[in-house]
Design an enzyme around this catalytic site. Structure first.
Site, short mmCIF file in Angstrom:
data_model
loop_
_atom_site.label_atom_id
_atom_site.label_comp_id
_atom_site.label_asym_id
_atom_site.label_seq_id
_atom_site.Cartn_x
_atom_site.Cartn_y
_atom_site.Cartn_z
N CYS A 175 34.56 32.95 17.30
CA CYS A 175 34.50 34.13 17.86
C CYS A 175 34.91 34.23 19.55
O CYS A 175 34.23 33.56 20.27
CB CYS A 175 33.30 34.87 18.03
SG CYS A 175 33.28 36.31 18.67
N ASP A 185 1.90 10.25 3.62
CA ASP A 185 2.57 11.47 4.57
C ASP A 185 1.63 12.38 5.04
O ASP A 185 1.45 13.40 4.64
CB ASP A 185 3.67 11.96 3.69
CG ASP A 185 4.95 12.57 4.61
OD1 ASP A 185 4.71 12.37 5.77
OD2 ASP A 185 5.83 13.19 4.25
N CYS A 191 30.16 38.68 23.15
CA CYS A 191 29.53 38.82 21.95
C CYS A 191 28.02 38.62 22.04
O CYS A 191 27.61 37.71 22.69
CB CYS A 191 30.14 37.80 20.89
SG CYS A 191 29.29 37.71 19.20
N LYS A 210 2.49 4.67 1.35
CA LYS A 210 2.55 5.23 2.89
C LYS A 210 2.21 6.70 2.62
O LYS A 210 3.22 7.45 2.17
CB LYS A 210 3.95 4.74 3.53
CG LYS A 210 4.18 5.49 4.84
CD LYS A 210 5.56 4.89 5.14
CE LYS A 210 5.99 5.19 6.63
NZ LYS A 210 5.55 6.64 6.93
N CYS A 245 34.02 38.46 13.20
CA CYS A 245 32.79 37.81 13.75
C CYS A 245 31.54 39.08 13.05
O CYS A 245 31.69 40.17 13.28
CB CYS A 245 32.67 38.11 15.24
SG CYS A 245 30.78 37.76 15.75
N LYS A 270 10.78 3.28 2.63
CA LYS A 270 10.83 4.72 2.41
C LYS A 270 11.65 5.02 1.26
O LYS A 270 12.74 4.67 1.25
CB LYS A 270 11.32 5.50 3.63
CG LYS A 270 10.64 5.34 4.78
CD LYS A 270 10.77 6.29 5.67
CE LYS A 270 10.14 7.26 6.44
NZ LYS A 270 10.32 8.34 7.18
N TYR A 285 -6.62 3.04 6.71
CA TYR A 285 -5.90 1.93 6.17
C TYR A 285 -5.80 0.88 7.33
O TYR A 285 -5.14 -0.09 7.11
CB TYR A 285 -4.58 2.21 5.71
CG TYR A 285 -3.74 3.27 6.70
CD1 TYR A 285 -3.22 2.50 8.18
CD2 TYR A 285 -3.63 4.43 6.62
CE1 TYR A 285 -2.70 3.24 8.93
CE2 TYR A 285 -2.86 5.38 7.69
CZ TYR A 285 -2.34 4.80 8.87
OH TYR A 285 -1.89 5.60 9.60
N GLU A 329 0.79 -1.31 -0.03
CA GLU A 329 0.21 0.02 -0.13
C GLU A 329 0.79 1.28 -0.10
O GLU A 329 1.88 1.11 0.30
CB GLU A 329 -0.63 0.15 1.22
CG GLU A 329 -1.83 -0.84 1.47
CD GLU A 329 -2.56 -0.71 2.87
OE1 GLU A 329 -2.15 0.00 3.76
OE2 GLU A 329 -3.39 -1.56 3.07
N CYS A 358 30.09 40.83 16.33
CA CYS A 358 30.84 41.89 17.30
C CYS A 358 32.05 42.47 16.81
O CYS A 358 32.90 43.00 17.26
CB CYS A 358 31.11 41.29 18.55
SG CYS A 358 32.19 39.94 18.55
#
Ligand code: IVH
Length: 688
Positions: free
Chosen positions: A437, A122, A442, A120, A414, A322, A229, A118, A417
């Site tokens: 960093c 989702d 910061c 599947k 960074c 799957k 199902y 069958e 900062c």
């Protein structure tokens, strides 16, 4: 007209409307025009208006109920029987192993090697309960035993019958998948974008979100659908096969699973047959109006199902394959950097939006800057993107200009900062580059540290999450974790949308967090590399917060380092050099120690709970693979309770690989590295 006559007329009107609803929504084969249907429906409505006392709850005019209060919660409901899950695989050979297991359970005289294949779907798994032919309950799967009662919303789904066709059993419970077609999903997201609301990730999330709305009118507008199902419970006739069940569910009025096929797993070419079916389904997928993420194999004979039985969470008679996650090409537009609490910069790829299995993907993660170097990425490159596991998509590789050597520039400062970044490497590999960093002030580092502090694995301040932290920080009300414990209700109420009651509850939730297990507090400090395991080790070693403070103040760093790595008198084995170094670095910083001292005035630390109850597996590292007789988290708990530790991958640091059925590639790796492999029996012997 007498009452009986009126009732008869009413029932006939309901039956007429229901018949045409069913033809339209379930059979997809309407027999009358929309106008004719509207007329019929209006007739029923006006009848009900004239005879309000006769109105029945299962009338098709009664699908959309009243709104639920905004802050109400859906009630929890126990399922009539456990809603099991299915083991799944991406591997065709495991489907063959499943067939072999079924054949082992089949007697030669039984003609029961028939398996049904069958789609599947989702979507969201639900249970529908009918009493005396009327829908009384719709419940989400939840943990399989208990789910949310979402009856109000389920009633709006047009292909779910409110009343069954007779004859029906006294009590019936069925299971199905509520889903959205791709078209409806697109419409919902378009509406959301117009209203400046965050679009749903994929049709499944949209269906799940919709089922949990408090306003059945909105749910009704979203056109959810449902395939049924499985049978969960019936006090009606016994069925001999799954196909019989499906046929009877259709007769009762459900939109039962369509597109199923029969397979005779005894035939010699079964593997070719299955491969052909998978190929066929993969071709069919893009043509389907709704999402399907795999195929399900189910033993047809109910007698054989009963004989095969179930594992803890999944039946031995069912199995899902799957479809492999697709890799889809798109363009790398930009790179953004997220800064974590330790200062590590994680690059995020900004992509030209692309649809992968029904989800619009706009961003994808990259491991660290080294990952960009390894994949030779630059802006404008065509890259392959895939959805890893469930949610976070990944950049797999670039697919044009493979020999192009110009890389996008490595950031030096960074982005938050502007402090000069440091480069660290956790391995000897040349391109394993992690950027950091180093500025503890910061802003993003501080915010992330706060978010980590309140997390349920740390101080568990459940009403304070990312949003509140960010707002508190922006207002300058909280900069460091200790500031949370100084917050006042009035201050919280300065934040938008926090009223008095919420503010009180938030303060309560902060207050409640003051009683905390010692190891959770240690973990919440956010020392780099210190997760649950090391935090428990440290908590066990220092035993109290006072002792921790005293030891850090009085022990010289070298002694502590030796003790952490197992060379000292007291020994905390299992802590690696790099982690020990990070711990020392953290405690050496007087500011950190100062913070910890402040906590000792505020918190009520619960000691001792974190000590391992036995040391039978002290400091042994286990890796788990294959199917074990207990769920993995339970085995992990058991190992940890006995002083051991569970790691995700096999390396030469691993002491044992605990291998269950079908162990996979970890076993080969363990053999190669000479790591001892235990089966469950040997593991039990070690424990006892
Ligand atoms: S049978 C005991 N059949 O897939 C077996 N499940 O883990 C019950 N699903 O949670 C599941 N389509 O939500 C079955 N045709 C189908 C299905 C299906 C989708 C979902 C279901 C379940 C999950 C399997």
């Amino acid at each position: 007209m007498d009452k009986k006559e009126l009732e008869k007329q009413y029932q006939e009107l309901i039956a007429q409307v229901e018949k045409h609803n069913h033809l339209y929504y379930v059979e997809n084969a309407p027999q009358i025009s929309d106008r004719e249907f509207d007329e019929l429906y209006k007739k029923l409505e006006s009848f009900e208006k004239d005879h309000p006392k006769l109105v029945m709850d299962y009338s098709p005019t009664r699908r959309v109920g009243a709104k639920l209060p905004k802050n109400s919660k859906f009630e929890k409901r126990e399922h009539l029987a456990q809603l099991l899950s299915l083991s799944n695989t991406y591997n065709i050979s495991e489907i063959m192993d499943f067939f072999t297991r079924i054949k082992k359970g089949t007697d030669s005289e039984e003609n029961s090697c028939q398996v049904i294949l069958e789609p599947k779907y989702d979507g969201i798994s639900i249970e529908l309960v009918y009493e005396n032919g009327k829908l009384v309950r719709g419940v989400t799967r939840g943990d399989g035993l208990v789910g949310d009662d979402i009856t109000q919303n389920i009633r709006t789904i047009m292909d779910i019958p409110l009343a069954l066709r007779s004859p029906y059993p006294g009590k019936l419970s069925v299971r199905g998948e509520v889903y959205l077609t791709f078209d409806e999903f697109d419409k919902i997201n378009q509406r959301r974008e117009k209203a400046e609301k965050k679009p749903f990730m994929n049709p499944r999330n949209a269906a799940g979100g919709t089922l949990h709305l408090k306003d059945p009118e909105i749910v009704d507008s979203r056109m959810l659908q449902c395939f049924v199902y499985d049978l969960v419970f019936t006090d009606g006739p016994k069925y001999e096969s799954h196909l019989e069940i499906i046929k009877d569910l259709k007769r009762l009025g459900f939109k039962a699973v369509d597109n199923f096929e029969k397979l005779d797993i005894d035939q010699s070419e079964i593997i070719d047959e299955v491969e052909k079916k998978i190929e066929k389904w993969e071709k069919l997928l893009p043509t389907l109006p709704y999402p399907v993420d795999g195929i399900v194999f189910k033993v047809n004979s109910i007698a054989l199902r009963e004989k095969l039985g179930t594992n803890i969470k999944d039946p031995k008679w069912g199995f899902a394959y799957k479809f492999p996650t697709r890799e889809v090409p798109t363009i790398l537009d930009d790179i953004e950097y997220n800064i974590g609490r330790t200062g590590a910069l994680t690059p995020v790829a900004i992509l030209k939006p692309v649809l992968i299995d029904g989800t619009v993907v706009k961003r994808a993660s990259l491991h660290n800057f080294g990952d960009i170097v390894k994949k030779k990425l630059n802006y404008g490159d065509k890259v392959l993107v895939k959805k890893a596991g469930e949610i976070i998509p990944q950049v797999v590789k670039k697919i044009d200009n493979q020999d192009e050597e110009t890389l996008l520039e490595q950031p030096h400062r960074c982005p938050v900062c502007h402090t000069r970044l440091e480069e660290r490497s956790e391995s000897d590999e040349e391109d394993d580059i992690q950027l950091f960093c180093p500025n503890p002030h910061c802003q993003d580092r501080m915010i992330q540290s706060l978010i980590y502090f309140v997390h349920r694995n740390c101080m568990n301040i459940d009403l304070v999450g990312e949003k509140i932290i960010t707002r508190l920080f922006a207002r300058g009300l909280v900069r460091k974790p200790i500031d949370l414990y100084k917050l006042r209700e009035e201050e919280l109420m300065q934040l938008d949308l926090i009223a008095e009651v919420s503010a009180r509850k938030i303060i309560e939730s902060i207050e409640n967090s003051k009683t905390v297990e010692f190891y959770k507090f240690v973990r919440s400090l956010g020392i780099p590399n210190v997760g649950e395991f090391v935090a428990k080790k440290l908590a066990g070693y220092f035993s109290t917060l006072e002792n921790l403070i005293e030891q850090i103040e009085n022990s010289s760093v070298a002694i502590l380092f030796d003790e952490l790595t197992g060379k000292g008198e007291k020994e905390i084995k299992g802590i690696g050099k790099i982690t020990a170094f990070r711990i020392i670095e953290y405690f050496q910083n007087w500011k950190n120690l100062d913070q910890i001292k402040k906590f000792s005035d505020v918190l009520l630390i619960e000691n001792g709970k974190n000590k391992a109850r036995s040391e039978k597996l002290a400091d042994l590292k286990f890796c788990l693979t294959g199917k074990l007789s207990l769920p993995r988290p339970e085995i992990k708990k058991e190992i940890e309770k006995n002083g051991g530790r569970v790691v995700a991958t096999v390396s030469n640091q691993t002491d044992y690989l605990l291998a269950g059925e079908k162990p996979g590639s970890k076993k080969a790796k363990a053999e190669k590295l000479g790591v001892k492999i235990l089966d469950e029996e040997q593991y039990r012997t070690l424990l006892n």
